[in-house]
Design a protein around this motif. Structure first.
Motif, PDB file in Angstrom:
ATOM      1  N   GLU A 271      52.679 -17.729 -26.875  1.00  7.40           N
ATOM      2  CA  GLU A 271      52.077 -17.018 -25.750  1.00  7.40           C
ATOM      3  C   GLU A 271      50.559 -17.207 -25.680  1.00  7.40           C
ATOM      4  O   GLU A 271      49.898 -16.604 -24.827  1.00  7.40           O
ATOM      5  CB  GLU A 271      52.403 -15.521 -25.837  1.00  7.40           C
ATOM      6  CG  GLU A 271      53.892 -15.205 -25.730  1.00  7.40           C
ATOM      7  CD  GLU A 271      54.490 -15.733 -24.443  1.00  7.40           C
ATOM      8  OE1 GLU A 271      53.879 -15.508 -23.374  1.00  7.40           O
ATOM      9  OE2 GLU A 271      55.560 -16.373 -24.487  1.00  7.40           O
ATOM     10  N   ARG A 272      49.981 -17.998 -26.569  1.00  4.95           N
ATOM     11  CA  ARG A 272      48.544 -18.268 -26.550  1.00  4.95           C
ATOM     12  C   ARG A 272      48.212 -19.168 -25.360  1.00  4.95           C
ATOM     13  O   ARG A 272      48.947 -20.124 -25.062  1.00  4.95           O
ATOM     14  CB  ARG A 272      48.138 -18.938 -27.874  1.00  4.95           C
ATOM     15  CG  ARG A 272      46.683 -19.301 -28.016  1.00  4.95           C
ATOM     16  CD  ARG A 272      45.835 -18.133 -28.437  1.00  4.95           C
ATOM     17  NE  ARG A 272      46.199 -17.569 -29.729  1.00  4.95           N
ATOM     18  CZ  ARG A 272      45.688 -17.957 -30.898  1.00  4.95           C
ATOM     19  NH1 ARG A 272      44.797 -18.943 -30.938  1.00  4.95           N
ATOM     20  NH2 ARG A 272      46.042 -17.342 -32.008  1.00  4.95           N
ATOM     21  N   ASP A 273      47.101 -18.886 -24.683  1.00  9.10           N
ATOM     22  CA  ASP A 273      46.674 -19.699 -23.539  1.00  9.10           C
ATOM     23  C   ASP A 273      45.837 -20.882 -24.016  1.00  9.10           C
ATOM     24  O   ASP A 273      44.991 -20.737 -24.914  1.00  9.10           O
ATOM     25  CB  ASP A 273      45.838 -18.866 -22.556  1.00  9.10           C
ATOM     26  CG  ASP A 273      46.687 -17.873 -21.771  1.00  9.10           C
ATOM     27  OD1 ASP A 273      47.856 -18.201 -21.504  1.00  9.10           O
ATOM     28  OD2 ASP A 273      46.184 -16.787 -21.441  1.00  9.10           O
ATOM     29  N   VAL A 274      46.090 -22.046 -23.417  1.00  8.45           N
ATOM     30  CA  VAL A 274      45.269 -23.233 -23.676  1.00  8.45           C
ATOM     31  C   VAL A 274      44.922 -23.870 -22.342  1.00  8.45           C
ATOM     32  O   VAL A 274      45.619 -23.684 -21.342  1.00  8.45           O
ATOM     33  CB  VAL A 274      46.004 -24.259 -24.575  1.00  8.45           C
ATOM     34  CG1 VAL A 274      46.216 -23.713 -25.972  1.00  8.45           C
ATOM     35  CG2 VAL A 274      47.331 -24.672 -23.953  1.00  8.45           C
ATOM     36  N   GLU A 275      43.818 -24.622 -22.324  1.00  8.21           N
ATOM     37  CA  GLU A 275      43.425 -25.348 -21.119  1.00  8.21           C
ATOM     38  C   GLU A 275      43.752 -26.813 -21.302  1.00  8.21           C
ATOM     39  O   GLU A 275      43.414 -27.425 -22.322  1.00  8.21           O
ATOM     40  CB  GLU A 275      41.937 -25.155 -20.837  1.00  8.21           C
ATOM     41  CG  GLU A 275      41.594 -23.755 -20.341  1.00  8.21           C
ATOM     42  CD  GLU A 275      40.164 -23.660 -19.841  1.00  8.21           C
ATOM     43  OE1 GLU A 275      39.388 -24.613 -20.108  1.00  8.21           O
ATOM     44  OE2 GLU A 275      39.833 -22.662 -19.184  1.00  8.21           O
ATOM     45  N   LEU A 276      44.403 -27.378 -20.276  1.00  7.79           N
ATOM     46  CA  LEU A 276      44.930 -28.732 -20.389  1.00  7.79           C
ATOM     47  C   LEU A 276      44.608 -29.505 -19.123  1.00  7.79           C
ATOM     48  O   LEU A 276      44.685 -28.976 -18.012  1.00  7.79           O
ATOM     49  CB  LEU A 276      46.452 -28.655 -20.601  1.00  7.79           C
ATOM     50  CG  LEU A 276      47.213 -29.952 -20.824  1.00  7.79           C
ATOM     51  CD1 LEU A 276      46.787 -30.613 -22.122  1.00  7.79           C
ATOM     52  CD2 LEU A 276      48.710 -29.669 -20.860  1.00  7.79           C
ATOM     53  N   ASP A 277      44.239 -30.785 -19.284  1.00  7.58           N
ATOM     54  CA  ASP A 277      44.017 -31.664 -18.135  1.00  7.58           C
ATOM     55  C   ASP A 277      45.349 -32.271 -17.714  1.00  7.58           C
ATOM     56  O   ASP A 277      45.977 -33.008 -18.474  1.00  7.58           O
ATOM     57  CB  ASP A 277      43.027 -32.780 -18.490  1.00  7.58           C
ATOM     58  CG  ASP A 277      41.615 -32.249 -18.694  1.00  7.58           C
ATOM     59  OD1 ASP A 277      41.273 -31.259 -18.030  1.00  7.58           O
ATOM     60  OD2 ASP A 277      40.868 -32.812 -19.523  1.00  7.58           O
ATOM     61  N   VAL A 278      45.778 -31.944 -16.488  1.00  6.96           N
ATOM     62  CA  VAL A 278      47.074 -32.391 -15.981  1.00  6.96           C
ATOM     63  C   VAL A 278      46.852 -33.325 -14.807  1.00  6.96           C
ATOM     64  O   VAL A 278      45.996 -33.074 -13.947  1.00  6.96           O
ATOM     65  CB  VAL A 278      47.936 -31.187 -15.542  1.00  6.96           C
ATOM     66  CG1 VAL A 278      49.291 -31.646 -15.034  1.00  6.96           C
ATOM     67  CG2 VAL A 278      48.102 -30.207 -16.692  1.00  6.96           C
ATOM     68  N   LYS A 279      47.630 -34.408 -14.750  1.00  5.26           N
ATOM     69  CA  LYS A 279      47.510 -35.354 -13.643  1.00  5.26           C
ATOM     70  C   LYS A 279      47.992 -34.702 -12.355  1.00  5.26           C
ATOM     71  O   LYS A 279      49.013 -34.031 -12.327  1.00  5.26           O
ATOM     72  CB  LYS A 279      48.350 -36.608 -13.916  1.00  5.26           C
ATOM     73  CG  LYS A 279      47.739 -37.540 -14.936  1.00  5.26           C
ATOM     74  CD  LYS A 279      48.566 -38.806 -15.059  1.00  5.26           C
ATOM     75  CE  LYS A 279      47.957 -39.761 -16.076  1.00  5.26           C
ATOM     76  NZ  LYS A 279      48.766 -40.991 -16.212  1.00  5.26           N
ATOM     77  N   GLU A 280      47.245 -34.923 -11.293  1.00  7.71           N
ATOM     78  CA  GLU A 280      47.650 -34.398  -9.987  1.00  7.71           C
ATOM     79  C   GLU A 280      48.757 -35.267  -9.419  1.00  7.71           C
ATOM     80  O   GLU A 280      48.676 -36.489  -9.398  1.00  7.71           O
ATOM     81  CB  GLU A 280      46.457 -34.378  -9.026  1.00  7.71           C
ATOM     82  CG  GLU A 280      45.420 -33.311  -9.376  1.00  7.71           C
ATOM     83  CD  GLU A 280      44.330 -33.214  -8.319  1.00  7.71           C
ATOM     84  OE1 GLU A 280      44.254 -34.148  -7.491  1.00  7.71           O
ATOM     85  OE2 GLU A 280      43.583 -32.244  -8.325  1.00  7.71           O
TER      86      GLU A 280
ATOM     87  N   GLU B 204      55.656 -28.932 -23.320  1.00  7.00           N
ATOM     88  CA  GLU B 204      56.540 -29.785 -22.522  1.00  7.00           C
ATOM     89  C   GLU B 204      55.740 -30.816 -21.731  1.00  7.00           C
ATOM     90  O   GLU B 204      56.151 -31.969 -21.598  1.00  7.00           O
ATOM     91  CB  GLU B 204      57.376 -28.920 -21.568  1.00  7.00           C
ATOM     92  CG  GLU B 204      58.308 -27.942 -22.264  1.00  7.00           C
ATOM     93  CD  GLU B 204      59.236 -28.636 -23.240  1.00  7.00           C
ATOM     94  OE1 GLU B 204      59.781 -29.702 -22.883  1.00  7.00           O
ATOM     95  OE2 GLU B 204      59.421 -28.116 -24.361  1.00  7.00           O
ATOM     96  N   VAL B 205      54.587 -30.405 -21.201  1.00  6.29           N
ATOM     97  CA  VAL B 205      53.734 -31.343 -20.459  1.00  6.29           C
ATOM     98  C   VAL B 205      53.246 -32.455 -21.374  1.00  6.29           C
ATOM     99  O   VAL B 205      53.273 -33.643 -21.026  1.00  6.29           O
ATOM    100  CB  VAL B 205      52.536 -30.602 -19.828  1.00  6.29           C
ATOM    101  CG1 VAL B 205      51.555 -31.590 -19.203  1.00  6.29           C
ATOM    102  CG2 VAL B 205      53.013 -29.603 -18.783  1.00  6.29           C
ATOM    103  N   LEU B 206      52.810 -32.087 -22.586  1.00  5.08           N
ATOM    104  CA  LEU B 206      52.281 -33.075 -23.529  1.00  5.08           C
ATOM    105  C   LEU B 206      53.375 -34.008 -24.033  1.00  5.08           C
ATOM    106  O   LEU B 206      53.139 -35.208 -24.214  1.00  5.08           O
ATOM    107  CB  LEU B 206      51.610 -32.359 -24.703  1.00  5.08           C
ATOM    108  CG  LEU B 206      50.320 -31.592 -24.357  1.00  5.08           C
ATOM    109  CD1 LEU B 206      49.845 -30.787 -25.561  1.00  5.08           C
ATOM    110  CD2 LEU B 206      49.221 -32.559 -23.916  1.00  5.08           C
ATOM    111  N   ILE B 207      54.582 -33.473 -24.265  1.00  2.11           N
ATOM    112  CA  ILE B 207      55.692 -34.324 -24.710  1.00  2.11           C
ATOM    113  C   ILE B 207      55.995 -35.369 -23.646  1.00  2.11           C
ATOM    114  O   ILE B 207      56.211 -36.551 -23.944  1.00  2.11           O
ATOM    115  CB  ILE B 207      56.940 -33.475 -25.024  1.00  2.11           C
ATOM    116  CG1 ILE B 207      56.724 -32.673 -26.316  1.00  2.11           C
ATOM    117  CG2 ILE B 207      58.182 -34.355 -25.167  1.00  2.11           C
ATOM    118  CD1 ILE B 207      57.850 -31.697 -26.631  1.00  2.11           C
TER     119      ILE B 207
END
Length: 470
Positions: A193-202, A248-251
């Motif tokens: 449940e910890r929040d992290v900031e991630l760069d996601v492709k648009e 899941e995004v990183l995987i």
């Protein structure tokens, strides 16, 4: 892709090796889900086995043998689509179901027939990517774990130092200990449940279509390649999300990096060319009616047939993954042919579908078997749906016979929609239970003939009412 259910072993979950299946074994697999229609099952089983036979021949003769395309003739709801769909699952082949009535002749506004091959290639690429993704998933998960730790424990900004200076050993050791501790917590699920900031492709891009002789889809692809900035290509957006979602995004990102995209495209094209299946539904809608060839909408219908002809007989279509040959793609066409008949198709197209199979209308006895025998029988589906609410649902033998009787009766009095009538009857019978199921947890509901009759008998007697409700 192998899905292991509770209680299964890895050995028992292996997919069927379609290359080794004989026609009788293919029919046996189809029998698990489809009742009757033996002639259609035999036809598709032979067509599938002929592909294996062709691959065993010398290369010079192999290319000379064309697939034996099939036309299935029969009313709605008798299993035409289900046979083709189950065949594709059985063979793990790229499979595309498309309605022939969606296409227009070249020069008219609408989809051109070459989009069939482009869509099938996209499905083939997706299929191969999923398989390769499963192969690299363990490594992708490990890489994603390291990236998650980098996000949870970002590098501290270093103090001004001389060129060539290194991080003090004590700080490096403390950082390593903190990272190891975070890694343990991450593996134990304490940081989900910890929040992290991630760069996601648009992913989004403006939606508009450009019509040209190359087709809507391909022009869209080319414009996006030429102007990636306009369409969001390569742009990233910083998002805040939970660790569970970020994983899941990183995987997915790591799996994408580990997969060789050019090899994936090459393998997908090979699979589409050698084992692709196209199911052309509603082909009777593009057949010109007898005596109406002078003009009107039949002109466009024949134009679609002429455009389909080179795709079916074998041509090369340009896709964004490369050139795709259609010489050995299996085409299965289907239609009710109530108004027109197969002979109303243009002769050249008729010749490319040498196998014709007529599917029989379903009887009351067939409905009884449909409710009892298949692995995905409707009674099984409803039983499992109600079990999620804690309700035990049972169907007696006389209830199944009553359901089959009423379905056959409504089909006879109104429009015959085949096995789909069972859906409407069952929904009506279980309507009240479905609405109140959450309040009846722990109960056992026994559905018998009286239960079925009470729900639908009055409606079936009123023919006008049954047209609208059943």
């Amino acid at each position: 892709m192998v899905i292991i259910l509770p209680g299964d072993t890895v050995e028992s979950s292996k997919p069927v090796d379609s290359d080794s299946l004989t026609p009788k074994e293919i029919v046996a697999e189809l029998d698990k889900y489809i009742v009757g229609q033996d002639a259609a099952k035999r036809a598709v089983a032979v067509a599938l086995r002929n592909r294996w036979r062709r691959r065993q021949l010398p290369a010079d003769l192999r290319d000379e043998i064309s697939p034996k395309n099939i036309i299935m003739i029969g009313p709605t709801g008798v299993g035409k689509t289900e046979i083709a769909r189950r065949l594709a699952k059985l063979t793990h082949s790229p499979f595309l179901k498309i309605e022939a009535s969606k296409f227009t002749e070249v020069g008219y506004v609408g989809r051109d027939v070459e989009s069939i091959v482009r869509d099938l290639t996209e499905l083939g690429v997706k299929l191969v990517k999923e398989e390769k993704g499963m192969a690299v998933k363990a490594q992708a998960r490990r890489n994603a774990r390291e990236r998650l730790l980098d996000l949870l424990l970002p590098a501290t900004p270093s103090r001004p130092a001389f060129v060539g200076s290194v991080e003090p050993p004590v700080e490096s050791e403390r950082r390593g200990e903190s990272r190891d501790k975070l890694g343990v917590w991450l593996d134990e699920g304490r940081l989900e449940e910890r929040d992290v900031e991630l760069d996601v492709k648009e992913q989004g891009f403006p939606s508009f279509e450009i019509f040209s002789n190359q087709g809507v889809e391909e022009m869209g692809i080319n414009v996006k390649d030429m102007m990636p900035g306009l369409f969001g290509g390569g742009k990233t957006k910083r998002k805040k999300m939970k660790v569970s979602a970020a994983r899941e995004v990183l995987i997915a990102e790591e799996a994408e990096r580990l997969i060789d995209q050019s090899a994936t495209a090459h393998e997908a094209i090979e699979r589409v060319e050698q084992s692709g299946i196209v199911f052309l539904d509603e082909i009777d809608k593009i057949a010109g009616r007898e005596g109406s060839r002078a003009g009107g909408p039949d002109v466009s219908r024949e134009g679609v047939q002429r455009d389909l002809l080179p795709i079916v007989e074998g041509t090369t279509v340009n896709t964004k993954y490369g050139m795709v040959r259609t010489d050995h793609i299996l085409f299965i066409a289907a239609g009710a042919f109530h108004v027109s008949k197969p002979a109303d198709l243009i002769p050249e197209l008729q010749g490319r579908f040498p196998i014709r199979v007529e599917l029989e209308s379903l009887t009351e006895a067939d409905f009884v078997r449909i409710l009892r025998e298949p692995k995905n029988a409707l009674t099984t589906q409803y039983r499992e749906l109600m079990s999620t609410e804690g309700v035990t649902l049972t169907f007696s033998d006389d209830a199944i016979e009553a359901l089959a009787h009423f379905a056959a009766q409504v089909n006879e009095k109104t429009e015959n929609i085949g096995a789909r009538r069972l859906h409407t009857i069952l929904e009506r019978v279980l309507d009240e239970l479905s609405f109140e199921a959450n309040e009846r947890s722990g109960e056992t509901i026994a559905v018998d003939a009286a239960y079925v009759s009470a729900a639908v008998a009055d409606i079936i007697k009123d023919q006008d009412l049954s047209r609208y409700i059943l």
